[in-house]
Design an enzyme around this catalytic site. Sequence first.
Site: not given
Ligand code: ZN
Length: 322
Positions: A112, A149, A204, A286
Amino acid sequence: MSYTGPDFDPPPNPRSRRRPLTVAVAALVCGGLLGWGVYAATGGTDDDGAGARAEGSPSAPSRTPSQPASPSAGDTEGGGDEESPASRAPSASAPAAAGPLKGKVVVIDPGHNPANFRHTAEINRQVDVGTHRKECDTTGTSTDDGYAEAEFTLDVAHRMRAILQKQGATVKLTQDRDRPYGPCVDERARIGNAAKADAVVSIHADGSGAGNRGFHVILPGSVHEGEADTRAIVGPSSELGARIAGSFVRVTGTAPSNYIGGGTGLVTRKDLGGLNLSTVPKVFIECGNMRDGKDAALLTSAAWRQKAAQGVSEGIVSFLRG
Ligand code: ZN
């Protein structure tokens, strides 16, 4: 999930991958599993999936020099403790130090972009990821207290860069707050390809439901469609991911996901542009679930983020040293 989108979709059922990856566990597992074994016993089990795990080699230094804090004003910075010690160095490749990874190129992809939310039209633009078209990028998730995030991913990326540069690697970030939005997921892949990276890791944190906890590493499935051809990278990426998962458990002491991956911490996907379009070994991680209070307490802790960066980095070092 309110943050679904490119590289953040709920993953497909990876059940079919369970067998081969589980076999890989037997081949690669050594230490590092005791911690999560106990942990996993208390976890939820609405998961399925597949995986392998290997321990990384503990060859990277364990500390990153502390740098001046640089709290970001306003918008997305929220809960959590002290802000990242790793500040805003340029994203260009830095000169490599002497070390065991001299000559190796690592691309870190901080998922992101903290400013994506200001560019919804741009990030919603569809891009071709080989198998289909999807949004350029997404905003990412955040903790309930507002720690974004996109801030987390940059912080961990900076910490990883410091660790890996000490090992002699040439490190490049796909973005470092140095562009208004994105890059788009296809460009994120192409940055790693153009760098001829020996390893790429996309950082992430998940946005799943409360009670869902733990990390998982996402491996590319075999895709050969349109511009996507992952056939050559499936094998090395699986090894990279297994080593990262093993070292992440060992260094952070946190457990693999209790909601995906069948307790292995490994999931294979074919829908992520960042993986589909990669021609070099690449995985996503993640690191935890921002929407779970206990995971959020970890993700917002600078000390834990340092461990996370160390864990991912040690997996990369192990992979690159063979
Ligand atoms: Zn992400």
